[in-house]
Structure formats: C-alpha cells, structure tokens
Design a protein around this motif. Structure first.
Motif, PDB file in Angstrom:
ATOM      1  N   THR A 164     -17.375 -37.243   2.268  1.00 42.21           N
ATOM      2  CA  THR A 164     -17.629 -37.580   3.668  1.00 42.21           C
ATOM      3  C   THR A 164     -16.870 -36.661   4.608  1.00 42.21           C
ATOM      4  OG1 THR A 164     -15.839 -39.232   3.581  1.00 42.21           O
ATOM      5  CG2 THR A 164     -18.077 -40.014   3.149  1.00 42.21           C
ATOM      6  N   LEU A 165     -17.345 -36.548   5.838  1.00 43.93           N
ATOM      7  CA  LEU A 165     -16.660 -35.763   6.860  1.00 43.93           C
ATOM      8  C   LEU A 165     -15.482 -36.567   7.398  1.00 43.93           C
ATOM      9  CD1 LEU A 165     -19.755 -34.430   8.843  1.00 43.93           C
ATOM     10  CD2 LEU A 165     -18.659 -33.460   6.812  1.00 43.93           C
ATOM     11  N   ALA A 166     -14.472 -35.882   7.907  1.00 38.57           N
ATOM     12  CA  ALA A 166     -13.299 -36.608   8.384  1.00 38.57           C
ATOM     13  C   ALA A 166     -12.494 -35.753   9.357  1.00 38.57           C
ATOM     14  CB  ALA A 166     -12.420 -37.037   7.207  1.00 38.57           C
ATOM     15  N   LYS A 167     -11.555 -36.426  10.027  1.00 42.90           N
ATOM     16  CA  LYS A 167     -10.676 -35.800  11.020  1.00 42.90           C
ATOM     17  C   LYS A 167      -9.223 -36.131  10.696  1.00 42.90           C
ATOM     18  CE  LYS A 167     -14.097 -34.550  13.801  1.00 42.90           C
ATOM     19  NZ  LYS A 167     -14.331 -33.186  14.292  1.00 42.90           N
ATOM     20  N   VAL A 168      -8.364 -35.131  10.765  1.00 41.87           N
ATOM     21  CA  VAL A 168      -6.921 -35.325  10.614  1.00 41.87           C
ATOM     22  C   VAL A 168      -6.232 -34.786  11.855  1.00 41.87           C
ATOM     23  CG1 VAL A 168      -4.850 -34.751   9.289  1.00 41.87           C
ATOM     24  CG2 VAL A 168      -7.025 -35.164   8.098  1.00 41.87           C
ATOM     25  N   VAL A 169      -5.324 -35.582  12.417  1.00 39.44           N
ATOM     26  CA  VAL A 169      -4.536 -35.161  13.573  1.00 39.44           C
ATOM     27  C   VAL A 169      -3.060 -35.349  13.249  1.00 39.44           C
ATOM     28  CG1 VAL A 169      -4.063 -35.465  16.021  1.00 39.44           C
ATOM     29  CG2 VAL A 169      -6.389 -35.832  15.153  1.00 39.44           C
ATOM     30  N   LEU A 170      -2.329 -34.252  13.238  1.00 40.86           N
ATOM     31  CA  LEU A 170      -0.883 -34.296  13.048  1.00 40.86           C
ATOM     32  C   LEU A 170      -0.202 -34.223  14.417  1.00 40.86           C
ATOM     33  CD1 LEU A 170      -0.529 -31.831  10.035  1.00 40.86           C
ATOM     34  CD2 LEU A 170      -0.997 -34.280   9.992  1.00 40.86           C
ATOM     35  N   VAL A 171       1.076 -34.582  14.452  1.00 43.82           N
ATOM     36  CA  VAL A 171       1.827 -34.511  15.701  1.00 43.82           C
ATOM     37  C   VAL A 171       2.884 -33.428  15.580  1.00 43.82           C
ATOM     38  CG1 VAL A 171       3.269 -35.709  17.373  1.00 43.82           C
ATOM     39  CG2 VAL A 171       1.416 -36.929  16.236  1.00 43.82           C
ATOM     40  N   SER A 172       2.695 -32.375  16.338  1.00 44.76           N
ATOM     41  CA  SER A 172       3.669 -31.304  16.406  1.00 44.76           C
ATOM     42  C   SER A 172       4.491 -31.477  17.688  1.00 44.76           C
ATOM     43  CB  SER A 172       2.967 -29.949  16.364  1.00 44.76           C
ATOM     44  OG  SER A 172       3.911 -28.901  16.340  1.00 44.76           O
TER      45      SER A 172
END
Length: 269
Positions: free
Chosen positions: A147-155
């Motif tokens: 499946t498609l997905a999104k990852v968001v990290l915090v810099s």
C-alpha cells in the motif's frame, strides 16, 4: 469541449485524509499533540502513543472531541518490541497503516566538555534510533501489504544550524534526522512511500510560552531571536498545521526526501 481532471474541480480534495489511519508518536508532547489534533480534525483515524499516560489520554480526548476514532498505546518507541506493538495495535484496531508521524523526541543541552556520553546517547536514541525503529516497523508492514503511505519525521532548524547553548547532541541528532529522511525517501520511493520532515523553529507551546510573555527577560530574548527571523514573529501552531497536512496527504505525492522548514525564513539567511 475542454476536459478537466477531477481534482481541478476541487483542488482541496488533494489534502483529504478522511479515513486514513495515522500513527502519531510523542502524542503527549507539544508537536505530537498538535499533529494528533490536526489529523483528527482532518478526519483521520488515530493511533496515539506516549509514555505519559495521563497526558496521552488528554490528547486522545481532544481528538475524540474533534470526531476522530482513537486508539492509544502507552509506550515510548525505545525498543524493537515497542515499535512492533505500536504498529500491530494500529492494524488490529483499524486494519491499515497509512501515515506515520514521529513526534517523539527530546533535548538535554549541555556544553560538550561537561556532557556525559550517557546524556549524549540518550538524545541520539530519543531523536534518531527511535525514529529509525519506528520507520522500520512501519515499513515492514506497509511494504508487505503493497500500500501507499506517508511518513513525517520532526527535524529542526538546528539540523542545519548550530547553537551556542550546548546543543552538540541535539544538532547532531536533527542533522541525522534529515539524513534519515533523505535516505528513506530514496529507498522507499519504489514502494510508493513518501518520507519527509518538518523542521520548525520556536513555536507557541507550553515549553516556549515564556518567550511570548511581556516581561524584561522574554522581551530581550525574543528581540534577539526575531532579529534573525525575516517574517519578524514567533511561530504559532497553525504555522505547522498546513505543512503537516500537506505532507500527510495526496498533495505531496511527488515530494519525498525533503526537510520542510517552518521557521519564518530563519534558515534562509
């Protein structure tokens, strides 16, 4: 007769995440709780994690008030088993994994000549190792499901810029976060998983509330800081909400490996 793509009739639909399953770590902290509320208001189904049970339940209640379905997992992402349990809880409750927002992290400033190796490693583990473990657990499950997905990290702006107040561990950890973002953006492109980071500077939160006050100390510190911010003000929560929603939605499908600076131009100068 002119033909229009469906999205042109409603460009706002590109930002629609209703029904998506989002895991948010550090949901008791300033960024994590804000991210949870933004995604809740946008219609996502949430799995919230934090070590502080009381604060976690407060965030969960706020998200439920915004209409979200919420599952909570009182764990910090410190070990492989913790991260596996977080992802498995999402699948068990909602049957999917669409979005990962790594909002957990910490700082422990000290001059390098006074900072112990243990304190340095604690910052690196909290900001880098835990993010790596979460991404691995998330990726293992998403890739196997196709499946498609999104990852968001915090810099942070400190991933690009140094700081004189004992930030050798924190700056190094956020530079590593930027590197992880780029590496996974390249590695996971073929799987349809985008990986990006948000890098804020000072924004209004319980930890920074003192900088917004009207007193001699706050005014002096704020004036010095704002002299280096082109937009001339400190950040507000809504300044992070827009970039977060963009990176979690279809609107960012062609963006990966990027660090988005939400800093009023601080790192541009």
């Amino acid at each position: 007769m002119t033909s229009h793509a469906d999205w042109l009739r409603n460009p706002g639909s590109l930002f629609d995440i209703r029904g998506k399953v989002a895991v948010v770590t550090g949901a008791s902290g300033s960024f994590g709780s804000l991210a949870a509320a933004v995604l809740a208001g946008a219609g996502a189904r949430l799995v919230l994690t934090a070590g502080n049970g009381k604060a976690l339940q407060e965030t969960a209640a706020q998200c439920a008030d915004l209409g979200a379905e919420v599952e909570t997992v009182q764990r910090r992402p410190g070990t492989e088993s913790d991260c596996d349990a977080i992802m498995d809880a999402a699948i068990a409750r909602f049957g999917a994994l669409d979005i990962l927002v790594v909002g957990s992290g910490l700082n422990d400033p000290a001059p390098i000549v006074e900072q112990s190796l243990e304190r340095f490693e604690k910052v690196m583990d909290g900001n880098v190792t835990s993010a790596w473990l979460l991404c691995r657990a998330f990726g293992q499950r998403v890739i196997s499901r196709g499946t498609l997905a999104k990852v968001v990290l915090v810099s942070s702006a400190r991933g690009k810029l140094g700081h004189p107040a004992g930030y050798s561990a924190y700056c190094a950890s956020k530079a590593a976060t930027d590197g992880l973002t780029r590496a996974l953006g390249c590695e996971w492109g073929k799987h349809g998983i985008t990986v990006n980071a948000i890098a804020p500077t000072v924004f209004r939160s319980p930890l920074t509330a003192w900088m917004f006050e009207d007193n001699e100390k706050a005014n002096a510190v704020r004036a010095g800081f704002l002299s280096r911010v082109p937009l001339g003000r400190l950040g507000e929560p809504e300044d992070l909400a827009g970039p977060l929603l963009f990176l979690c939605s279809k609107a960012s499908d062609f963006h990966t490996g990027h660090t988005v600076y939400a800093d009023g131009g601080y790192t541009a100068g």
